[in-house]
Design an enzyme around this catalytic site. Structure first.
Site, PDB file in Angstrom:
ATOM      1  N   SER A 201      19.251 153.406 -45.084  1.00 22.83           N
ATOM      2  CA  SER A 201      19.221 153.108 -46.516  1.00 22.83           C
ATOM      3  C   SER A 201      20.564 153.422 -47.181  1.00 22.83           C
ATOM      4  O   SER A 201      20.636 153.573 -48.397  1.00 22.83           O
ATOM      5  CB  SER A 201      18.089 153.898 -47.176  1.00 22.83           C
ATOM      6  OG  SER A 201      18.133 155.252 -46.767  1.00 22.83           O
TER       7      SER A 201
ATOM      8  N   HIS B 110      15.218 155.478 -50.049  1.00 17.11           N
ATOM      9  CA  HIS B 110      15.614 156.868 -50.288  1.00 17.11           C
ATOM     10  C   HIS B 110      17.130 156.995 -50.371  1.00 17.11           C
ATOM     11  O   HIS B 110      17.761 157.619 -49.518  1.00 17.11           O
ATOM     12  CB  HIS B 110      15.040 157.769 -49.187  1.00 17.11           C
ATOM     13  CG  HIS B 110      13.604 158.117 -49.426  1.00 17.11           C
ATOM     14  ND1 HIS B 110      12.720 158.370 -48.414  1.00 17.11           N
ATOM     15  CD2 HIS B 110      12.899 158.253 -50.573  1.00 17.11           C
ATOM     16  CE1 HIS B 110      11.525 158.640 -48.928  1.00 17.11           C
ATOM     17  NE2 HIS B 110      11.618 158.561 -50.236  1.00 17.11           N
TER      18      HIS B 110
ATOM     19  N   ASN C 297      15.038 158.824 -41.952  1.00 19.87           N
ATOM     20  CA  ASN C 297      15.831 158.388 -40.796  1.00 19.87           C
ATOM     21  C   ASN C 297      17.223 159.003 -40.808  1.00 19.87           C
ATOM     22  O   ASN C 297      17.778 159.313 -39.755  1.00 19.87           O
ATOM     23  CB  ASN C 297      15.835 156.854 -40.683  1.00 19.87           C
ATOM     24  CG  ASN C 297      16.745 156.191 -41.678  1.00 19.87           C
ATOM     25  OD1 ASN C 297      17.932 156.101 -41.452  1.00 19.87           O
ATOM     26  ND2 ASN C 297      16.189 155.738 -42.794  1.00 19.87           N
TER      27      ASN C 297
ATOM     28  N   HIS D 255       5.445 162.061 -46.386  1.00 13.86           N
ATOM     29  CA  HIS D 255       6.299 160.865 -46.483  1.00 13.86           C
ATOM     30  C   HIS D 255       5.453 159.662 -46.904  1.00 13.86           C
ATOM     31  O   HIS D 255       4.352 159.468 -46.400  1.00 13.86           O
ATOM     32  CB  HIS D 255       6.982 160.601 -45.132  1.00 13.86           C
ATOM     33  CG  HIS D 255       8.110 159.619 -45.241  1.00 13.86           C
ATOM     34  ND1 HIS D 255       7.900 158.261 -45.270  1.00 13.86           N
ATOM     35  CD2 HIS D 255       9.451 159.801 -45.359  1.00 13.86           C
ATOM     36  CE1 HIS D 255       9.078 157.650 -45.398  1.00 13.86           C
ATOM     37  NE2 HIS D 255      10.032 158.556 -45.451  1.00 13.86           N
TER      38      HIS D 255
ATOM     39  N   SER E  82      15.953 160.825 -47.200  1.00 10.09           N
ATOM     40  CA  SER E  82      15.767 159.742 -46.233  1.00 10.09           C
ATOM     41  C   SER E  82      15.393 160.322 -44.862  1.00 10.09           C
ATOM     42  O   SER E  82      16.176 161.063 -44.256  1.00 10.09           O
ATOM     43  CB  SER E  82      17.052 158.918 -46.139  1.00 10.09           C
ATOM     44  OG  SER E  82      17.091 158.230 -44.909  1.00 10.09           O
TER      45      SER E  82
ATOM     46  N   GLU F 233       5.537 156.582 -46.163  1.00  5.80           N
ATOM     47  CA  GLU F 233       5.108 155.685 -45.068  1.00  5.80           C
ATOM     48  C   GLU F 233       3.824 156.221 -44.423  1.00  5.80           C
ATOM     49  O   GLU F 233       2.885 155.469 -44.133  1.00  5.80           O
ATOM     50  CB  GLU F 233       6.220 155.577 -44.018  1.00  5.80           C
ATOM     51  CG  GLU F 233       5.832 154.652 -42.870  1.00  5.80           C
ATOM     52  CD  GLU F 233       6.839 154.659 -41.730  1.00  5.80           C
ATOM     53  OE1 GLU F 233       8.055 154.776 -41.976  1.00  5.80           O
ATOM     54  OE2 GLU F 233       6.400 154.540 -40.575  1.00  5.80           O
TER      55      GLU F 233
ATOM     56  N   CYS G 177      19.454 148.649 -42.799  1.00  5.42           N
ATOM     57  CA  CYS G 177      18.704 147.946 -41.751  1.00  5.42           C
ATOM     58  C   CYS G 177      18.092 146.684 -42.373  1.00  5.42           C
ATOM     59  O   CYS G 177      18.129 146.524 -43.604  1.00  5.42           O
ATOM     60  CB  CYS G 177      17.589 148.846 -41.238  1.00  5.42           C
ATOM     61  SG  CYS G 177      16.426 149.245 -42.552  1.00  5.42           S
TER      62      CYS G 177
ATOM     63  N   HIS H 188       8.555 151.363 -47.518  1.00  5.65           N
ATOM     64  CA  HIS H 188       7.668 152.330 -46.854  1.00  5.65           C
ATOM     65  C   HIS H 188       6.200 151.941 -46.906  1.00  5.65           C
ATOM     66  O   HIS H 188       5.369 152.550 -46.242  1.00  5.65           O
ATOM     67  CB  HIS H 188       7.755 153.697 -47.548  1.00  5.65           C
ATOM     68  CG  HIS H 188       9.132 154.258 -47.596  1.00  5.65           C
ATOM     69  ND1 HIS H 188       9.801 154.535 -48.765  1.00  5.65           N
ATOM     70  CD2 HIS H 188       9.962 154.600 -46.604  1.00  5.65           C
ATOM     71  CE1 HIS H 188      10.990 155.033 -48.485  1.00  5.65           C
ATOM     72  NE2 HIS H 188      11.111 155.077 -47.183  1.00  5.65           N
TER      73      HIS H 188
END
Ligand code: SF4
Length: 292
Positions: free
Chosen positions: A260, A41, A218, A123, A216, A125, A12, A73
């Site tokens: 990622s 990640h 996502n 996490h 990861s 983030e 992304c 993050h």
């Protein structure tokens, strides 16, 4: 075998940006360049960058000098202060969308809303977002049982990789308990688009291959969504993990990847699938001929 590759796939913009910032920093200095934690990640990308002299450190104590890159993050403000205090140079590669979530958390909290973020407590983030409000924001982890008492003013945001459905479910559960609910949709557009696409792809496939780091968020979310659609789903990091017994010559195989996951890993997976498909065709052909 029919291989259907997702349109929106691979790095992304936030990940591309973080890697570019790291490489640009490496180019401009002879000093050490570190990332605090893995920059993204994905272990294969982290190893590649390590080979280029961009070294991951798990802890500030591992760092002796030079530049410290804050990954996409983000990080807690105390961490940034500590890096500066130790005399290292901070390079902030936090994704602008993660920054937006941090800002919204601060805003809600400063305006007197009892604020919640939907996400995974462990996490990075979420740790960064919680740190931005000096711990005033509370985490709702929808994988566990959770509830809230009746309240006046509640603020709500979500980890950027959460699904819209989860955010909607949480809103429905909170709304009857509060007089005022203020929500910022902090789910990233890339995540949102990819989650919609994987749903569609999973519905039309016999098997979904989801490529990306096991840590990861996502990528794992894409795999869960595909499973929720009732599609057999395999989350792999690399082409070597593909197994022939997962497919038949007639399988419709959907392929997607996390934000990622680099293009070269996706290409290796697709090319291995194509090779396996050719082998299957040959075997299948021989089987038919021997019956004749
Ligand atoms: S997935 Fe979205 S929030 Fe996360 S780094 Fe990429 S663009 Fe940023």
């Amino acid at each position: 075998m029919k291989i259907i590759i997702a349109k929106d796939i691979g790095f992304c913009f936030g990940v591309k940006r973080a890697i570019k910032i790291a490489r640009d920093t490496r180019k401009k200095t002879d000093e050490n360049v570190w990332t605090l934690g893995s920059i993204i990640h994905n272990p294969q990308v982290v190893d590649k960058l390590k080979g280029e002299g961009i070294v991951p450190a798990n802890d500030l104590d591992e760092i002796d000098s030079g530049y410290v890159i804050i990954r996409s993050h983000g990080a807690r403000p105390e961490v940034l202060q500590e890096i500066k205090k130790r005399g290292f140079t901070v390079v902030d590669a936090t994704c602008p969308l993660v920054k937006r979530a941090q800002e919204k958390a601060r805003k809600l909290s400063n305006e007197g809303y009892e604020t919640f973020v939907i996400g995974d407590k462990e996490h990075p983030e979420i740790m960064g977002i919680v740190g931005q409000t000096e711990g005033r924001i509370q985490v709702i982890d929808t994988r566990c049982d959770w509830s809230i008492d009746e309240k006046e003013k509640v603020g709500l945001i979500a980890q950027t990789t959460q699904s819209l459905e989860t955010l909607e479910k949480v809103i429905q559960k909170i709304l009857p308990k509060v007089k005022e609910l203020r929500v910022f949709n902090t789910i990233c557009d890339v995540t949102n688009r990819r989650q919609k696409e994987v749903k569609k792809l999973a519905r039309g496939s016999d098997l979904m291959i989801v490529i990306g780091g096991r840590k990861s968020a996502n990528t794992s979310r894409l795999a869960s969504i595909a499973r929720e659609e009732g599609c057999k789903t395999c989350h792999i990091e690399q082409a070597e993990e593909l197994k022939g017994e997962w497919f038949t010559p007639k399988s419709k195989v959907g392929v997607t990847a996390g934000a990622s996951t680099p293009d070269w890993i996706i290409k290796e997976v697709v090319s291995k699938l194509e090779q396996m498909d050719k082998k299957e065709e040959i075997l299948h052909g021989r089987r038919i001929r021997s019956r004749d």
